[in-house]
Design an enzyme around this catalytic site. Structure first.
Site, PDB file in Angstrom:
ATOM      1  N   SER A  67       0.655  -1.197   0.009  1.00 40.66           N
ATOM      2  CA  SER A  67       0.042  -0.104  -0.116  1.00 40.66           C
ATOM      3  C   SER A  67       0.884   1.118   0.107  1.00 40.66           C
ATOM      4  O   SER A  67       2.083   1.090   0.374  1.00 40.66           O
ATOM      5  CB  SER A  67      -0.798   0.079   1.241  1.00 40.66           C
ATOM      6  OG  SER A  67      -1.449   1.324   1.604  1.00 40.66           O
ATOM      7  N   TYR A  76      -2.242  -1.395  10.543  1.00 43.19           N
ATOM      8  CA  TYR A  76      -2.065  -1.489   9.103  1.00 43.19           C
ATOM      9  C   TYR A  76      -0.713  -0.913   8.449  1.00 43.19           C
ATOM     10  O   TYR A  76      -0.375  -1.670   7.811  1.00 43.19           O
ATOM     11  CB  TYR A  76      -3.341  -0.380   8.629  1.00 43.19           C
ATOM     12  CG  TYR A  76      -3.659  -0.988   6.903  1.00 43.19           C
ATOM     13  CD1 TYR A  76      -4.202  -1.968   6.538  1.00 43.19           C
ATOM     14  CD2 TYR A  76      -3.087  -0.076   5.991  1.00 43.19           C
ATOM     15  CE1 TYR A  76      -4.487  -2.128   5.244  1.00 43.19           C
ATOM     16  CE2 TYR A  76      -3.344  -0.222   4.681  1.00 43.19           C
ATOM     17  CZ  TYR A  76      -3.902  -1.427   4.236  1.00 43.19           C
ATOM     18  OH  TYR A  76      -4.261  -1.488   2.955  1.00 43.19           O
TER      19      TYR A  76
HETATM   20  N1  NAP Z   1      -8.907  -0.455  -0.779  1.00 38.93           N
HETATM   21  C1  NAP Z   1      -7.512   0.112  -0.777  1.00 38.93           C
HETATM   22  O1  NAP Z   1      -7.794   1.395  -0.761  1.00 38.93           O
HETATM   23  C2  NAP Z   1      -6.445  -0.324  -0.660  1.00 38.93           C
HETATM   24  C3  NAP Z   1      -5.233   0.418  -0.637  1.00 38.93           C
HETATM   25  C4  NAP Z   1      -4.037  -0.087  -0.382  1.00 38.93           C
HETATM   26  C5  NAP Z   1      -3.849  -1.514  -0.378  1.00 38.93           C
HETATM   27  N2  NAP Z   1      -5.026  -2.224  -0.178  1.00 38.93           N
HETATM   28  C6  NAP Z   1      -4.585  -3.734  -0.058  1.00 38.93           C
HETATM   29  O2  NAP Z   1      -5.416  -4.311  -1.152  1.00 38.93           O
HETATM   30  C7  NAP Z   1      -5.682  -5.711  -0.811  1.00 38.93           C
HETATM   31  C8  NAP Z   1      -7.026  -6.095  -0.951  1.00 38.93           C
HETATM   32  O3  NAP Z   1      -8.078  -5.258  -0.306  1.00 38.93           O
HETATM   33  P1  NAP Z   1      -9.389  -4.708  -0.849  1.00 38.93           P
HETATM   34  O4  NAP Z   1      -9.082  -3.396  -0.807  1.00 38.93           O
HETATM   35  O5  NAP Z   1      -9.602  -5.381  -2.102  1.00 38.93           O
HETATM   36  O6  NAP Z   1     -10.234  -4.917   0.304  1.00 38.93           O
HETATM   37  P2  NAP Z   1     -11.433  -6.136   0.492  1.00 38.93           P
HETATM   38  O7  NAP Z   1     -12.454  -5.993  -0.350  1.00 38.93           O
HETATM   39  O8  NAP Z   1     -11.912  -6.023   1.855  1.00 38.93           O
HETATM   40  O9  NAP Z   1     -10.707  -7.386   0.041  1.00 38.93           O
HETATM   41  C9  NAP Z   1      -9.748  -8.071   1.087  1.00 38.93           C
HETATM   42  C10 NAP Z   1     -10.139  -9.730   1.114  1.00 38.93           C
HETATM   43  O10 NAP Z   1      -9.475 -10.340   1.932  1.00 38.93           O
HETATM   44  C11 NAP Z   1     -10.298 -11.156   2.642  1.00 38.93           C
HETATM   45  N3  NAP Z   1      -9.876 -11.684   3.987  1.00 38.93           N
HETATM   46  C12 NAP Z   1     -10.036 -11.064   5.116  1.00 38.93           C
HETATM   47  N4  NAP Z   1      -9.562 -11.674   6.181  1.00 38.93           N
HETATM   48  C13 NAP Z   1      -8.765 -12.753   5.750  1.00 38.93           C
HETATM   49  C14 NAP Z   1      -8.395 -13.803   6.310  1.00 38.93           C
HETATM   50  N5  NAP Z   1      -7.832 -14.067   7.490  1.00 38.93           N
HETATM   51  N6  NAP Z   1      -7.797 -14.921   5.171  1.00 38.93           N
HETATM   52  C15 NAP Z   1      -7.999 -14.717   4.154  1.00 38.93           C
HETATM   53  N7  NAP Z   1      -8.745 -13.733   3.447  1.00 38.93           N
HETATM   54  C16 NAP Z   1      -9.139 -12.821   4.150  1.00 38.93           C
HETATM   55  C17 NAP Z   1     -11.446 -10.523   2.769  1.00 38.93           C
HETATM   56  O11 NAP Z   1     -12.723 -11.556   2.766  1.00 38.93           O
HETATM   57  P3  NAP Z   1     -14.127 -10.875   3.210  1.00 38.93           P
HETATM   58  O12 NAP Z   1     -14.663  -9.958   2.308  1.00 38.93           O
HETATM   59  O13 NAP Z   1     -15.022 -12.109   3.572  1.00 38.93           O
HETATM   60  O14 NAP Z   1     -13.847 -10.337   4.864  1.00 38.93           O
HETATM   61  C18 NAP Z   1     -11.583  -9.941   1.086  1.00 38.93           C
HETATM   62  O15 NAP Z   1     -11.935 -10.815   0.310  1.00 38.93           O
HETATM   63  C19 NAP Z   1      -5.288  -5.857   0.917  1.00 38.93           C
HETATM   64  O16 NAP Z   1      -4.052  -6.300   1.071  1.00 38.93           O
HETATM   65  C20 NAP Z   1      -5.189  -4.279   1.149  1.00 38.93           C
HETATM   66  O17 NAP Z   1      -4.444  -3.779   2.216  1.00 38.93           O
HETATM   67  C21 NAP Z   1      -6.138  -1.808  -0.324  1.00 38.93           C
END
Ligand code: NAP
Length: 318
Positions: A164, A176
């Site tokens: 991130s 985080y």
């Molecule tokens: N969105 C942003 O602005 C942003 C920015 C920078 C980096 N990121 C990174 O991008 C990645 C994906 O996140 P996202 O933004 O797409 O959010 P998201 O939609 O919440 O996706 C995260 C996924 O991880 C799953 N998860 C949560 N706990 C878990 C566990 N213990 N074991 C396996 N899977 C698990 C969630 O399942 P559930 O949905 O069932 O909880 C969800 O499918 C993350 O690493 C996040 O830190 C996101």
């Protein structure tokens, strides 16, 4: 002098463009395992690679997420229930992947699963709050990588770790930011170690995007809950006005999130399919033109910008 500089820069970008647009062969034969495919980037990437004809093995956290993804994808895509915090679950997923890929090995491992909460000013949180996030975002990612690495080495494949911009600039509290700094460090050492084995490691650094983890109402509810459990003395030292400002700034930053997830999933796809992937990808305009450049500034200057003038800042002066 300026002319030479301009020509050198133009040549650099031309050569880079030429090299980066070359894709690896036999993509349809290659297997990619992605964690956290229930929603957000993981879900979109799984469908995107499936459309390209790649063999997607999707790790989903819930049965519901797995069923929904299977409904939207082709018969090629397979799902497996994975909780990255459980070593038993990670070991079971590894056995499943081994059975799926056979002698080919695993071409791509995308460590995408992540959580953001509990997130609030550090002083409002407990050690357990930090552990919860680090367990998924950092230790879970390391565990999955250690288990799957022999399969990736067999295919001389790729590991794509989702970090991130908050792994470059830590500007709000909780586990985080430390977890994402950890992902950067782990990926850097892994890249140097695995280079002789022909395995490439890419880090994706997204800015702010609207996904499962940036749901405004859930985030605000979580923040309200944290505030109610802050010890009275700490609460009084910050005051209700601080909390209200912080909450408003937090809400504003979530409202400004981009909805174009392709800005990130295209980076992930490039890291998996280009003959010459990058080491780091800045996902999104805010990452490319604001946060990453800001991370190179002297700390005092970056602090000033983040705490005073950034529209995205979640700081709120008491
Ligand atoms: N969105 C942003 O602005 C942003 C920015 C920078 C980096 N990121 C990174 O991008 C990645 C994906 O996140 P996202 O933004 O797409 O959010 P998201 O939609 O919440 O996706 C995260 C996924 O991880 C799953 N998860 C949560 N706990 C878990 C566990 N213990 N074991 C396996 N899977 C698990 C969630 O399942 P559930 O949905 O069932 O909880 C969800 O499918 C993350 O690493 C996040 O830190 C996101």
């Amino acid at each position: 002098m300026w002319l030479y500089l301009a020509i050198s820069l133009a040549l650099f970008f031309l050569i880079r463009w030429y090299l980066e647009r070359q894709t690896v062969e036999n993509l349809r034969e290659k297997y990619v395992f992605i964690t956290g495919c229930d929603s957000g980037f993981g879900n979109q990437l799984a469908r995107q690679l499936d459309l390209q004809g790649m063999r997607v093995l999707a790790g989903c956290f819930t049965q519901k997420g797995a069923k929904e993804l299977e409904r939207l994808a082709s018969e090629r895509l397979k799902t497996f229930i994975l909780d990255v915090t459980s070593t038993e679950s990670v070991a079971a997923a590894t056995e499943w992947v081994k059975g799926c890929v056979g002698n080919k090995g695993l071409w791509g491992l995308v460590n995408n699963a992540g959580i953001v909460h509990p997130a609030a000013p550090n002083e409002w949180l407990t050690k357990h709050d930090f552990v919860k996030v680090l367990d998924v975002n950092l230790l879970g990612l390391i565990d999955v990588t250690l288990h799957m690495l022999p399969l990736v080495k067999k295919a001389k494949g790729r590991v794509v770790n989702v970090a991130s911009i908050l792994g470059r600039l830590a500007y709000y509290g909780g586990g985080y930011c430390p977890s994402k700094y950890g992902v950067e460090a782990f990926s850097d050492s892994l890249r140097r170690e695995l280079c002789p084995f022909g395995v490439k490691i890419a880090i994706v650094e997204p800015g702010y995007f609207r996904t499962g983890m940036s749901n405004i109402q859930i985030n605000l509810n979580n923040l309200d809950q944290i505030w109610t459990s802050v010890p009275q003395e700490t609460k009084e030292s910050y005051g209700q006005i601080y909390f209200d400002k912080y909450r408003k700034a937090f809400q504003d930053s979530l409202s400004a999130c981009s909805t174009d997830l392709y800005l990130v999933t295209d980076c992930m796809e490039h890291a998996l399919t280009s003959k010459h992937p990058r080491t780091r990808y800045a996902g999104g305009w805010d990452a490319q033109f604001f946060y990453i450049p800001l991370s190179y500034l002297p700390t005092a200057l970056a602090d000033f910008v983040l705490t005073r003038s950034s529209p995205k800042t979640v700081q709120a002066a008491p």
